[in-house]
Design a protein around this motif. Structure first.
Motif, PDB file in Angstrom:
ATOM      1  N   LYS A 135       0.642  -1.048   0.018  1.00 17.92           N
ATOM      2  CA  LYS A 135      -0.061  -0.263   0.026  1.00 17.92           C
ATOM      3  C   LYS A 135       0.745   1.234  -0.094  1.00 17.92           C
ATOM      4  O   LYS A 135       0.173   2.391  -0.415  1.00 17.92           O
ATOM      5  N   ASN A 136       2.072   1.235   0.517  1.00 17.44           N
ATOM      6  CA  ASN A 136       2.916   2.506   0.722  1.00 17.44           C
ATOM      7  C   ASN A 136       3.605   2.724  -0.708  1.00 17.44           C
ATOM      8  O   ASN A 136       4.918   2.732  -0.604  1.00 17.44           O
ATOM      9  N   THR A 137       2.679   2.822  -1.632  1.00 14.57           N
ATOM     10  CA  THR A 137       3.283   2.929  -3.020  1.00 14.57           C
ATOM     11  C   THR A 137       2.535   4.058  -3.776  1.00 14.57           C
ATOM     12  O   THR A 137       1.458   4.344  -3.558  1.00 14.57           O
ATOM     13  N   VAL A 138       3.406   4.845  -4.460  1.00 13.58           N
ATOM     14  CA  VAL A 138       2.769   5.904  -5.515  1.00 13.58           C
ATOM     15  C   VAL A 138       3.170   5.565  -6.969  1.00 13.58           C
ATOM     16  O   VAL A 138       4.086   5.186  -7.026  1.00 13.58           O
ATOM     17  N   VAL A 139       2.137   5.297  -7.747  1.00 10.88           N
ATOM     18  CA  VAL A 139       2.345   4.919  -9.190  1.00 10.88           C
ATOM     19  C   VAL A 139       2.277   6.124 -10.277  1.00 10.88           C
ATOM     20  O   VAL A 139       1.491   6.910 -10.124  1.00 10.88           O
ATOM     21  N   TYR A 140       3.314   6.050 -11.178  1.00 11.83           N
ATOM     22  CA  TYR A 140       3.168   6.994 -12.451  1.00 11.83           C
ATOM     23  C   TYR A 140       2.686   6.183 -13.316  1.00 11.83           C
ATOM     24  O   TYR A 140       3.582   4.953 -13.745  1.00 11.83           O
ATOM     25  N   LEU A 141       1.834   6.362 -13.984  1.00  9.24           N
ATOM     26  CA  LEU A 141       1.507   6.207 -15.428  1.00  9.24           C
ATOM     27  C   LEU A 141       1.564   6.911 -16.586  1.00  9.24           C
ATOM     28  O   LEU A 141       0.970   7.786 -16.637  1.00  9.24           O
ATOM     29  N   PRO A 142       2.319   6.410 -17.740  1.00 11.41           N
ATOM     30  CA  PRO A 142       2.340   7.253 -18.900  1.00 11.41           C
ATOM     31  C   PRO A 142       1.166   6.924 -19.709  1.00 11.41           C
ATOM     32  O   PRO A 142       0.155   6.118 -19.364  1.00 11.41           O
ATOM     33  N   ALA A 143       0.914   7.313 -20.828  1.00  6.90           N
ATOM     34  CA  ALA A 143      -0.047   6.913 -21.766  1.00  6.90           C
ATOM     35  C   ALA A 143       0.139   5.383 -22.218  1.00  6.90           C
ATOM     36  O   ALA A 143       1.300   5.229 -22.729  1.00  6.90           O
ATOM     37  N   ASN A 144      -0.603   4.655 -21.782  1.00  8.17           N
ATOM     38  CA  ASN A 144      -0.539   3.164 -22.117  1.00  8.17           C
ATOM     39  C   ASN A 144      -1.692   2.252 -22.247  1.00  8.17           C
ATOM     40  O   ASN A 144      -2.891   2.986 -21.591  1.00  8.17           O
ATOM     41  N   CYS A 145      -1.994   1.203 -22.515  1.00  8.37           N
ATOM     42  CA  CYS A 145      -2.903   0.210 -22.312  1.00  8.37           C
ATOM     43  C   CYS A 145      -3.555   0.418 -20.841  1.00  8.37           C
ATOM     44  O   CYS A 145      -4.634   0.529 -20.351  1.00  8.37           O
ATOM     45  N   LEU A 146      -2.455   0.133 -19.963  1.00  5.56           N
ATOM     46  CA  LEU A 146      -2.647   0.116 -18.564  1.00  5.56           C
ATOM     47  C   LEU A 146      -3.531   1.446 -18.128  1.00  5.56           C
ATOM     48  O   LEU A 146      -4.271   1.379 -17.169  1.00  5.56           O
ATOM     49  N   LEU A 185     -13.884   5.748 -12.705  1.00  6.38           N
ATOM     50  CA  LEU A 185     -13.682   4.393 -12.097  1.00  6.38           C
ATOM     51  C   LEU A 185     -12.006   4.190 -12.040  1.00  6.38           C
ATOM     52  O   LEU A 185     -11.248   4.918 -12.719  1.00  6.38           O
ATOM     53  N   ASP A 186     -11.638   3.094 -10.997  1.00  4.02           N
ATOM     54  CA  ASP A 186     -10.242   3.123 -10.808  1.00  4.02           C
ATOM     55  C   ASP A 186      -9.936   1.727 -10.104  1.00  4.02           C
ATOM     56  O   ASP A 186     -10.427   1.050  -9.145  1.00  4.02           O
ATOM     57  N   ALA A 187      -8.939   1.046 -10.973  1.00  3.44           N
ATOM     58  CA  ALA A 187      -8.611  -0.294 -10.035  1.00  3.44           C
ATOM     59  C   ALA A 187      -7.560  -0.142  -9.360  1.00  3.44           C
ATOM     60  O   ALA A 187      -7.070  -1.187  -8.678  1.00  3.44           O
ATOM     61  N   PHE A 188      -6.608   1.048  -9.202  1.00  5.16           N
ATOM     62  CA  PHE A 188      -5.503   1.084  -8.300  1.00  5.16           C
ATOM     63  C   PHE A 188      -5.974   1.614  -6.767  1.00  5.16           C
ATOM     64  O   PHE A 188      -6.695   2.617  -6.676  1.00  5.16           O
ATOM     65  N   LYS A 189      -5.756   0.883  -6.093  1.00  3.43           N
ATOM     66  CA  LYS A 189      -6.041   1.299  -4.626  1.00  3.43           C
ATOM     67  C   LYS A 189      -4.943   2.242  -3.965  1.00  3.43           C
ATOM     68  O   LYS A 189      -4.734   2.358  -2.772  1.00  3.43           O
ATOM     69  N   VAL A 190      -3.953   2.578  -4.580  1.00  2.00           N
ATOM     70  CA  VAL A 190      -2.848   3.516  -4.234  1.00  2.00           C
ATOM     71  C   VAL A 190      -2.934   4.771  -5.034  1.00  2.00           C
ATOM     72  O   VAL A 190      -3.590   4.761  -6.263  1.00  2.00           O
ATOM     73  N   PRO A 191      -2.281   5.689  -4.742  1.00  2.00           N
ATOM     74  CA  PRO A 191      -2.505   7.142  -5.521  1.00  2.00           C
ATOM     75  C   PRO A 191      -1.522   6.927  -6.597  1.00  2.00           C
ATOM     76  O   PRO A 191      -0.639   6.150  -6.765  1.00  2.00           O
ATOM     77  N   TYR A 192      -2.296   7.582  -7.799  1.00  2.00           N
ATOM     78  CA  TYR A 192      -1.256   7.650  -9.074  1.00  2.00           C
ATOM     79  C   TYR A 192      -1.595   8.794  -9.790  1.00  2.00           C
ATOM     80  O   TYR A 192      -2.451   9.430  -9.525  1.00  2.00           O
ATOM     81  N   LEU A 193      -0.334   9.034 -10.653  1.00  2.00           N
ATOM     82  CA  LEU A 193      -0.597  10.084 -11.282  1.00  2.00           C
ATOM     83  C   LEU A 193      -0.453   9.853 -12.918  1.00  2.00           C
ATOM     84  O   LEU A 193       0.511   8.944 -13.112  1.00  2.00           O
ATOM     85  N   HIS A 194      -1.099  10.456 -13.640  1.00  2.00           N
ATOM     86  CA  HIS A 194      -0.735  10.560 -15.286  1.00  2.00           C
ATOM     87  C   HIS A 194      -0.486  11.765 -15.855  1.00  2.00           C
ATOM     88  O   HIS A 194      -1.280  12.481 -15.298  1.00  2.00           O
ATOM     89  N   LEU A 195       0.581  12.005 -16.346  1.00  2.00           N
ATOM     90  CA  LEU A 195       0.792  13.503 -17.012  1.00  2.00           C
ATOM     91  C   LEU A 195       0.899  12.992 -18.528  1.00  2.00           C
ATOM     92  O   LEU A 195      -0.265  13.432 -19.567  1.00  2.00           O
ATOM     93  N   LEU A 196       2.137  12.395 -19.142  1.00  6.08           N
ATOM     94  CA  LEU A 196       2.047  12.294 -20.537  1.00  6.08           C
ATOM     95  C   LEU A 196       2.652  11.118 -20.960  1.00  6.08           C
ATOM     96  O   LEU A 196       2.918   9.951 -19.953  1.00  6.08           O
ATOM     97  N   PHE A 197       3.126  10.631 -22.097  1.00  2.30           N
ATOM     98  CA  PHE A 197       3.443   9.616 -22.421  1.00  2.30           C
ATOM     99  C   PHE A 197       5.127   9.363 -22.276  1.00  2.30           C
ATOM    100  O   PHE A 197       5.408   8.364 -21.968  1.00  2.30           O
TER     101      PHE A 197
END
Lengths: 304, 394
Positions: free
Chosen positions: A38-49, A58-70
């Motif tokens: 749980k003690n995790t922060v995720v960064y997601l670029p543009a992708n399938c995920l 809606l959201d499948a992640f139970k931890v904070p996440y940020l998306h900015l760009l690719f």
């Protein structure tokens, strides 16, 4: 060492996401999140995920996440890490989950910068060997000969004419504290590597082989089989680079042939015997390089 | 105790960040912004600035890191110029829509081609629609004062938008001027620590920032960002006044008027040209000509009401521009025309100083002559005028 039986039941990447059946990315991320916790922060670029995990609201992640760009995963994750450090939150895992296009191609500059600065992040390349989110276009990580929508099988040119870019090698050239390749067909090795990146500091890199049944024109129940075949044929070596030393985690035992691997996927169905030979030649070159490093390391150890 | 020091605009910008107690910065060097990055590096390495400082491999990465850090919950800063800003363009849309109050001085420099390093506004003006507030400053004191004000305005709960401070290449960045440095306690009093209540990335309070959003929701995001930009007008006026009260320098708000009482014609200028124009106004006033000056301090949000109010008092109005929208006119003029729709007075556009060419006293005198002539005739013979251009009759 973590055992598959010890993985927590709690899902931090929950069911209800909209990945295709047999998606290797969803499976890899689910297990990775169980290890990171749980003690995790995720960064997601543009992708399938990004698309299948969370479409607002809606959201499948139970931890904070940020998306900015690719193309900025390496540096965006580093920005999060540095800001958390400034806030005294030093024990948080910061992980970027990028695809192969977002890593090998458009994200390479930010990745290289983050690796060179030894940013204290985990960078995961989920490698499904093409731009799947936009509809199966060739990336630098697409293997030789593969059909994609931008390397069609035409009358004159049949599939991709270039070999797969070796991002693991590029990361080793950055002399990062830790870099490894991961196959979901080898769960013990996979979990050990997940745990390793969780407990180490500095820049950590994982390249996970994530089957894409949709893009590879393969049956969805073959996700793990294909991952096993890729390792057994030597196409996807299981490697680990730590503190300047390269280790081969699994030596292919020849349980599957290159032909079997290629024939199991529609993206290679146009292969001629010459193309098969080209792939074999590439595998040989790849392993010659790995063995050269291994032999050199062994010789040095004996000298010392 | 305040101190007075003779410093460059770049030093004033970096020191403004120091006084604002920034917690994070990421930057990439580019002429003429380089000294801002160098001074920040010195502050950090000397231990007088307690901030995380990332020397990135590009401006795209610098802005990415700054936005990510601000989203995590810390006060963040960067600076750039020209090509660097153009490279950041893709990233600029994020902090405005995600409501992250980043502050960034931009040392205005010409954008290639042809390559040049001198002052032109064709780097900042094309960023008009990225949702950043845009201020233009006149001298090094204003550079320092505006960095501090920018955070107050940007972090205001009704605004929460990023702000870029446009400052002229070399004329400010590399030129020394006496600047009064406020003391840290007064700045702390004026600018409290940033509280990341609306956006942060903390595992104890999970939040998603920037998720994939379908058409059912995006239009509301656009509307809210637009409302924030409108709301910024009042906040800017409030903060400018409060700053004036506390530090003794009141910049007037969105615009500053100079000798506009009983003026027959007005010139709307921006940047350092304003200082030269002040002298020209004084000269012409001595010659008995009723001319006035309006300094445009903010291009976004644009002061439509203020400009219209000014225009209603005069017989002709001119807009100065240091960049052009090809086939149309200067961006300040285009906005000004929009503000003056339906008002029946001559409206003129003066294009001068593009590519960093000096804008001289005779150049500005010519602008006023053209305005006085148009006021007398009741119409402009030519609306868009290129000043000091080889082979072009103004």
């Amino acid at each position: 060492m973590i055992n598959i039986k010890d993985l927590p039941d709690e899902e931090l990447f929950t069911p209800g996401h909209t990945a295709c059946p047999g998606c290797g990315v969803a499976q890899a991320v689910r297990n990775l999140m169980k290890v990171l916790g749980k003690n995790t922060v995720v960064y997601l670029p543009a992708n399938c995920l990004l698309v299948f995990s969370a479409t607002y609201p809606l959201d499948a992640f139970k931890v904070p996440y940020l998306h900015l760009l690719f193309e900025n995963s390496g540096v965006a994750a580093a920005g999060i890490r540095r800001a958390l450090r400034k806030l005294g939150k030093n024990d948080v895992n910061v992980v970027a989950l990028a695809g192969d296009g977002g890593t090998a191609d458009i994200g390479m500059q930010a990745l290289s910068g983050a690796a060179e600065r030894n940013e204290d992040i985990i960078y995961v390349m989920v490698d499904n060997e093409a731009y799947m989110n936009t509809g199966i276009q060739r990336s630098g990580s697409t293997p030789f000969g593969a059909w994609t929508t931008t390397t069609p099988v035409g009358k004159k040119i049949k599939g991709k004419m270039e070999h797969k870019k070796d991002v693991m090698k590029i990361m080793m050239a950055h002399e990062v504290p830790y870099a490894a390749t991961v196959s979901p067909a080898f769960p013990a090795d996979m979990l050990r590597k997940f745990e390793k990146v969780k407990n180490k500091h500095g820049f950590r890199f994982l390249q996970i082989y994530t089957t894409c049944p949709t893009g590879w024109r393969a049956p969805s129940e073959k996700t793990i089989t294909l991952a096993r075949m890729a390792v057994e044929t030597g196409i996807f070596p299981l490697l680990e680079y730590e503190d300047g030393v390269l280790k081969v985690n699994y030596r292919p035992k020849g349980k599957y042939t290159v032909e079997e691997y290629l024939k199991a996927q529609g993206r290679f169905k146009h292969f001629t015997p010459e193309m098969m030979e080209e792939v074999k030649h590439w595998i040989e070159m790849k392993w010659r390089w790995i063995r050269t490093i291994e032999e050199g390391q062994k010789a040095l150890e004996q000298e010392e | 105790m305040t101190t007075k020091r003779v410093v460059t605009g770049n030093y004033a910008a970096a020191y403004g960040a120091l006084l604002s107690r920034i917690q994070f910065s990421a930057a990439y060097p580019i002429t003429p912004q380089t000294f801002i990055v160098e001074h920040l590096s010195e502050f950090v390495n000397d231990g007088i600035l307690d901030a995380e400082f990332m020397r990135t491999e590009s401006e795209h990465s610098a802005m990415s890191a700054v936005v990510a850090a601000e989203a995590t919950g810390v006060r963040s800063f960067t600076a750039t110029s020209s090509q660097g800003l153009a490279l950041m363009h893709e990233v600029l849309f994020l902090p405005s829509a995600l409501r992250l109050p980043v502050v960034m001085p931009v040392v205005n420099r010409t954008v290639a081609a042809p390559i040049g390093i001198w002052c032109e506004y064709n780097d900042t003006m094309p960023q008009r629609d990225t949702g950043w507030m845009q201020a233009y400053v006149e001298d090094n004191q204003e550079v320092l004062d505006m960095v501090i004000q920018a955070y107050r305005i940007a972090e205001h709960k009704d605004v929460l938008l990023p702000m870029m401070l446009s400052m002229d290449a070399f004329i400010l960045s590399h030129t020394v001027e006496p600047v009064e440095f406020p003391n840290q306690d007064d700045v702390d009093d004026f600018l409290p620590p940033y509280k990341a209540e609306h956006a942060h990335l903390w595992p104890e309070d999970p939040m998603i920032i920037g998720s994939f959003t379908p058409p059912e929701y995006i239009q509301e995001v656009r509307y809210q960002t637009d409302q924030a930009m409108h709301a910024a007008r009042d906040v800017i006026k409030e903060v400018t006044k409060e700053f004036g009260k506390k530090f003794g320098r009141d910049y007037g708000g969105l615009v500053e008027e100079y000798r506009m009482d009983d003026a027959e014609v007005a010139l709307v200028s921006l940047g350092t040209v304003t200082s030269t124009a002040r002298d020209v106004v004084d000269e012409l006033r001595e010659e008995g000509k009723k001319v006035g000056l309006v300094k445009l301090r903010y291009f976004r949000p644009y002061p439509y009401e203020e400009i219209r109010k000014v225009a209603e008092q005069v017989s002709a109005i001119g807009f100065y521009d240091r960049s052009i929208s090809y086939g149309s006119g200067g961006p300040n003029y285009i906005e000004g025309r929009h503000a003056l729709y339906g008002l029946d007075i001559p409206v003129m556009n003066f294009l001068a100083g593009l590519g960093g060419r000096d804008v001289t006293v005779p150049d500005i005198r010519l602008m006023y002559e053209k305005l006085l002539e148009a006021a007398k005739e009741g119409k402009a013979m030519k609306e868009i005028i290129w000043i000091g251009t080889r082979g072009v009759e103004p």
